[in-house]
Each structure stands twice: as structure tokens, then as C-alpha cells.
Design a protein around this motif. Structure first.
Motif, PDB file in Angstrom:
ATOM      1  N   GLY A  93       0.816  -1.164  -0.072  1.00  0.00           N
ATOM      2  CA  GLY A  93       0.048   0.029   0.002  1.00  0.00           C
ATOM      3  C   GLY A  93       0.839   1.304  -0.035  1.00  0.00           C
ATOM      4  O   GLY A  93       0.268   2.453  -0.264  1.00  0.00           O
ATOM      5  N   THR A  95       2.872   4.346  -1.086  1.00  0.00           N
ATOM      6  CA  THR A  95       3.259   5.383  -2.083  1.00  0.00           C
ATOM      7  C   THR A  95       4.713   6.024  -2.274  1.00  0.00           C
ATOM      8  O   THR A  95       5.466   5.486  -1.095  1.00  0.00           O
ATOM      9  CB  THR A  95       2.277   6.359  -2.175  1.00  0.00           C
ATOM     10  N   ASP A  98       4.782   7.795   1.003  1.00  0.00           N
ATOM     11  CA  ASP A  98       5.010   6.953   2.283  1.00  0.00           C
ATOM     12  C   ASP A  98       6.616   6.342   2.406  1.00  0.00           C
ATOM     13  O   ASP A  98       6.938   6.414   3.638  1.00  0.00           O
ATOM     14  CB  ASP A  98       4.020   5.770   2.059  1.00  0.00           C
ATOM     15  N   ASN A 120       0.475   2.320  -6.230  1.00  0.00           N
ATOM     16  CA  ASN A 120      -0.609   3.056  -5.383  1.00  0.00           C
ATOM     17  C   ASN A 120      -0.408   4.580  -5.566  1.00  0.00           C
ATOM     18  O   ASN A 120      -1.460   5.220  -5.243  1.00  0.00           O
ATOM     19  CB  ASN A 120       0.156   2.763  -3.845  1.00  0.00           C
ATOM     20  N   ASP A 121       0.520   4.894  -6.335  1.00  0.00           N
ATOM     21  CA  ASP A 121       0.275   6.436  -6.684  1.00  0.00           C
ATOM     22  C   ASP A 121      -0.487   6.357  -7.739  1.00  0.00           C
ATOM     23  O   ASP A 121      -1.430   7.510  -7.920  1.00  0.00           O
ATOM     24  CB  ASP A 121       1.851   6.851  -7.261  1.00  0.00           C
ATOM     25  N   THR A 123      -3.289   4.577  -8.252  1.00  0.00           N
ATOM     26  CA  THR A 123      -4.643   4.153  -7.712  1.00  0.00           C
ATOM     27  C   THR A 123      -5.150   5.420  -6.997  1.00  0.00           C
ATOM     28  O   THR A 123      -6.386   5.603  -6.760  1.00  0.00           O
ATOM     29  CB  THR A 123      -4.641   2.884  -6.901  1.00  0.00           C
ATOM     30  N   ARG A 124      -4.019   6.092  -6.327  1.00  0.00           N
ATOM     31  CA  ARG A 124      -4.337   7.087  -5.495  1.00  0.00           C
ATOM     32  C   ARG A 124      -4.575   8.536  -6.391  1.00  0.00           C
ATOM     33  O   ARG A 124      -4.411   9.827  -5.827  1.00  0.00           O
ATOM     34  CB  ARG A 124      -3.658   7.575  -4.222  1.00  0.00           C
ATOM     35  N   VAL A 126      -2.558  10.268  -8.260  1.00  0.00           N
ATOM     36  CA  VAL A 126      -1.305  11.213  -7.941  1.00  0.00           C
ATOM     37  C   VAL A 126      -0.824  11.806  -9.502  1.00  0.00           C
ATOM     38  O   VAL A 126      -0.843  10.687 -10.459  1.00  0.00           O
ATOM     39  CB  VAL A 126      -0.094  10.556  -7.331  1.00  0.00           C
TER      40      VAL A 126
END
Length: 234
Positions: A93, A95, A98, A120-121, A123-124, A126
Motif C-alpha cells: 500500500g 506510495t 510513504d 499505489n500512486d 490508484t490514488r 497522483v
């Protein structure tokens, strides 16, 4: 800058994308991070301090043990030439942001590093610019305070090829992943110590983990061999 087709179509496709995203999460087979040590020493020869950092792929999700995962495979490859002191700093999870926060508290130095980030970048949501800026900050941290001399930066995965993702969700995420990877390549090119690594893999079901989202041990072995070669050759 004009918007790409997938960006323009996100709004009209939003109900479909949302439904598919929920279905993927509901039906996903959640695989744990592999068991095994996340630091150690292995091999003979000159001392090599190795850092592996990133998300679930860096952590080895899809493999049963760290021996079968990226860390174990890379260490075995490099141990032909070095006494490898390795450390794994990766979490499902995570990024880029993180990972920066995690590594800022890390004691160095390290000689070499491998990073694996981007899914994860994507899916979020970014943006490419923000992703490039964060990757540059990560490179500054690695090559500055952590004193890394060689870095292999894994390409953002080709998400349109993930078996677990249906279309059009796979297409939209794949387009965004490609955008972030182009930004990543430009960011990495600013650092003489860094090399961008993209794997040209065939469409082979054996290369995907049972969840259709993560690499299999076979893929980790291929990835590790290519990364170790880049690190050793400089």
C-alpha cells in the motif's frame, strides 16, 4: 497541456469505473507479505550494503517466502560477487510519499538500492508532475543522506496487463501508469547514480501471482537478475 483520451473519458465512465473498482476489491484474493527475514548478510567478497524499498512488490507479495521474493533473489545474484548486507524497507500500500517518510528515519549508509513504486500512486490519482517531484525527492534522499552510489528504479508496472483488472478500468489505470512511468524516466535521468528498469515480459499466466495483481516467484527471479546485473555493471 491537453488532456489524454482516458482523462477526458474518466467522468462519463465514472459509474462503470467505480463499480469495477468495488468489484475488484470485493473479489480480490488478499495475499500476505511473505515470511522470512528482512535483513541479513550473505555471500563472500567485498562488502555491499543493499537497500530494497517500496510497495508490495518490493515486499514480495505473491511469493511464499522472502527467499522466493525480490529481496532473496537479488541477494543470491549479488552474492556471487559480494558479501551482501541487505535491508528490506517495503510495505503493501505504500506510495512514494510513504516511502520517503519511512526512509527519512533510516540509518545509512548504503552502497546500492532498488526501489519499486508507482501502483499505489496510480490508484490514488497522483499526477505525473507530483509523482516526478516525489521521485526526485526520493532520489535526493537516497543519493544524499543515505549515500547510495547506484540505484535501480523499477518502472511503474503496466497495469493494463494485470489479469485481475477488467476493462475499461484496466485501460484507464494503464494509461495513467504509463504517464507516471514517463515522468519517472525523466526524473531518474537527472541522477547519474540511477537506472530505470523496465521488464519486457510475455503474456504468461505463470508470471502473475494467484491474485492476478502481483508478480509470481518466476517474475521476481527475472526481475532480480536484471536488477542485479544493472547494479553490478554500474
Amino acid at each position: 497541456m491537453p488532456f489524454a483520451a482516458d482523462q477526458l473519458l474518466r467522468v462519463p465512465l465514472l459509474p462503470v469505473l467505480a463499480a469495477q473498482g468495488l468489484a475488484v476489491r470485493r473479489n480480490a484474493r488478499l495475499l500476505p507479505e511473505p515470511t522470512g527475514p528482512r535483513a541479513g548478510r550473505f555471500g563472500c567478497g567485498p562488502r555491499l550494503r543493499l537497500l530494497i524499498a517500496g510497495d508490495s512488490s518490493a515486499a514480495g507479495v505473491g511469493a511464499g517466502t522472502q527467499t522466493q521474493a525480490l529481496s532473496g533473489c537479488v541477494v543470491r545474484n549479488l552474492s556471487r560477487h559480494y558479501c551482501v548486507e541487505w535491508q528490506l524497507e517495503a510495505t503493501t500500500g505504500h506510495t512514494t510519499e510513504d516511502t520517503i517518510a519511512r526512509l527519512e528515519g533510516l540509518d545509512g549508509p548504503f552502497d546500492m538500492a532498488i526501489t519499486a513504486l508507482g501502483v499505489n500512486d496510480v490508484t490514488r490519482l497522483v499526477s505525473a508532475k507530483v509523482f516526478a517531484d516525489r521521485q526526485a525527492r526520493l532520489m535526493e534522499l537516497l543519493t544524499g543522506p543515505l549515500r547510495v552510489r547506484r540505484v535501480v528504479v523499477m518502472a511503474v508496472p503496466q497495469m493494463h496487463r494485470f489479469p485481475a483488472l477488467p476493462h475499461p478500468l484496466a485501460w484507464v489505470l494503464g494509461q495513467q501508469a504509463a504517464r507516471l512511468d514517463r515522468a519517472l524516466q525523466k526524473a531518474v535521468a537527472q541522477y547519474a547514480q540511477a537506472r530505470h528498469l523496465a521488464l519486457d515480459l510475455p503474456d504468461d499466466p505463470a508470471l502473475a501471482a494467484p491474485d492476478g495483481y502481483h508478480p509470481s516467484p518466476k517474475t521476481y527471479a527475472i526481475w532480480a537478475e536484471a536488477a542485479a546485473h544493472l547494479l553490478h555493471q554500474g
